[in-house]
Enzyme design. Structure first.
Site, PDB file in Angstrom:
ATOM      1  CG  ASP A   5      39.726  39.540  37.910  1.00  0.00           C
ATOM      2  OD1 ASP A   5      38.696  38.847  38.061  1.00  0.00           O
ATOM      3  OD2 ASP A   5      40.869  39.037  37.821  1.00  0.00           O
ATOM      4  NE  ARG A  46      42.700  28.566  35.516  1.00  0.00           N
ATOM      5  CZ  ARG A  46      41.575  29.282  35.363  1.00  0.00           C
ATOM      6  NH1 ARG A  46      40.560  29.091  36.187  1.00  0.00           N
ATOM      7  NH2 ARG A  46      41.460  30.175  34.400  1.00  0.00           N
ATOM      8  CD  GLN A  66      39.782  36.259  30.402  1.00  0.00           C
ATOM      9  OE1 GLN A  66      39.568  35.152  30.863  1.00  0.00           O
ATOM     10  NE2 GLN A  66      38.906  36.890  29.645  1.00  0.00           N
ATOM     11  NE  ARG A 120      40.461  32.232  27.947  1.00  0.00           N
ATOM     12  CZ  ARG A 120      40.495  31.712  29.184  1.00  0.00           C
ATOM     13  NH1 ARG A 120      39.761  32.224  30.143  1.00  0.00           N
ATOM     14  NH2 ARG A 120      41.313  30.709  29.478  1.00  0.00           N
ATOM     15  CG  HIS A 125      44.140  34.424  32.946  1.00  0.00           C
ATOM     16  ND1 HIS A 125      44.266  33.306  32.156  1.00  0.00           N
ATOM     17  CD2 HIS A 125      42.829  34.457  33.350  1.00  0.00           C
ATOM     18  CE1 HIS A 125      43.091  32.690  32.078  1.00  0.00           C
ATOM     19  NE2 HIS A 125      42.214  33.361  32.788  1.00  0.00           N
ATOM     20  CB  CYS A 159      38.641  37.663  33.077  1.00  0.00           C
ATOM     21  SG  CYS A 159      38.835  37.612  34.859  1.00  0.00           S
TER      22      CYS A 159
END
Ligand code: CP
Ligand code: NVA
Length: 307
Positions: free
Chosen positions: A221, A105, A135, A289, A132, A261
């Protein structure tokens, strides 16, 4: 030797490979739920590199590796030599000689690409400024569990045209659904991969109401993603009309799902009544996830397991 497969953006896998992964994720989830042990990765090690904060990504990869019989190591910028300027290419060479798979990340997508170029083992993108993919992999698994195939459906994005939104767009192309995105002026989604997303796949609209109208899934988000904190005040003002409220949700299909998310800011991008309401599937997304990433890790390391 077989070429190493990486997962750096959603478009790295094909429609057919996703069909396998979604089915496999559900198998692994059922087996974990019934207490059955499935440990094909005994002795295997994942290096996890974090240059940004995380709760879900760290826990889901670490728990997933443990469940598969392997081990995950946590590295961050502060305590590793990456924080003292060791080049990503050298980090890649070293990590990939001592681990079987790497998750990172970080900030720029180019960093993940350079890491993958110099790694002998698969690299997974655990979030960059641009994408991402893990996700959206988990989110689509969540949709499939509740509603079946996502092909032909409409996903509404409300808010920042950010890394998660850009990943939804790639997913729309690969899996055959439509993304309608409403963002304030100056924060619209930009296409970075040179793909021509036609009108059946992508529609940019100005108002959240237009995006949500008739949608099968509504998602949003945070106003301010990691790395953009300096813009927080300006963003609070720009996004004031981009909250997912119960009124907005009423414009979607009656059976529409709500996704986020996480982490979420109730009262900013989403009203508490929505994220804590009956259409919300955010806790399933978080749990998935782990299941989806277990299937992904298994696929990258061992290919298509049928057991
Ligand atoms: N959704 C997600 O990636 O969460 P974390 O930042 O907690 O990992
Ligand atoms: N868009 C957010 C997602 C966090 C999981 C960020 O990049 O900070």
């Amino acid at each position: 030797m077989k070429p190493v497969r990486h997962y750096l953006q959603f478009s790295d896998l094909s429609h057919e490979e996703y069909q396998f992964l979604f089915a496999r994720s559900q198998v692994l989830k059922r087996r974990q739920g019934s207490g059955e042990s499935h440990r094909p990765l005994v002795g295997k090690v994942m290096s996890m590199v974090f240059e940004k904060n995380s709760t879900r990504t760290r826990v889901s990869f670490e728990a997933g590796m443990a469940q598969l019989g392997g081990h995950a190591m946590f590295l961050d910028t502060k305590s590793s030599q990456m924080g003292r300027g060791e080049p990503i290419e050298d980090t890649a060479r070293v990590l990939s000689r001592m681990s079987d798979i790497i998750m990172i990340r970080t900030f720029e997508q180019t960093l993940v690409e350079r890491l993958a170029e110099y790694s002998r083992v698969p690299v997974i993108n655990g979030l960059t400024n641009e994408y991402h993919p893990c996700q959206v992999l988990a989110d689509i698994l969540t949709f499939i569990e509740r509603r079946g195939d996502i092909a032909g459906k409409t996903v509404a994005w409300v808010g920042d045209g950010n890394n998660v939104c850009r990943t939804w767009l790639q997913a729309a192309k690969v899996l055959g659904f439509k993304l309608k995105a409403a963002s304030p002026r100056g924060y619209e989604l930009t296409v970075l991969d040179g793909v021509d997303y036609g009108p059946d796949c992508f529609e940019r609209v100005a108002e959240p109401q237009q995006a949500v109208s008739g949608a099968d899934l509504v998602t949003t988000d945070v106003f301010t993603s990691m790395g953009f904190e300096a813009e927080q005040q300006a963003r609070l003002a720009a996004f004031a009309d981009y909250q997912v409220t119960p009124e907005l949700m009423r414009l979607a299909r009656p059976d529409a799902l709500f996704m986020h998310c996480l982490p979420a800011h109730r009262g900013e991008e989403v009203a508490a009544a929505v994220i804590d309401g009956p259409q919300s599937v955010v806790w399933d997304e978080a749990e998935n996830r782990m299941h989806a990433q277990k299937a992904l890790i298994e696929f990258l390391l061992l290919g298509r397991r049928q057991d």
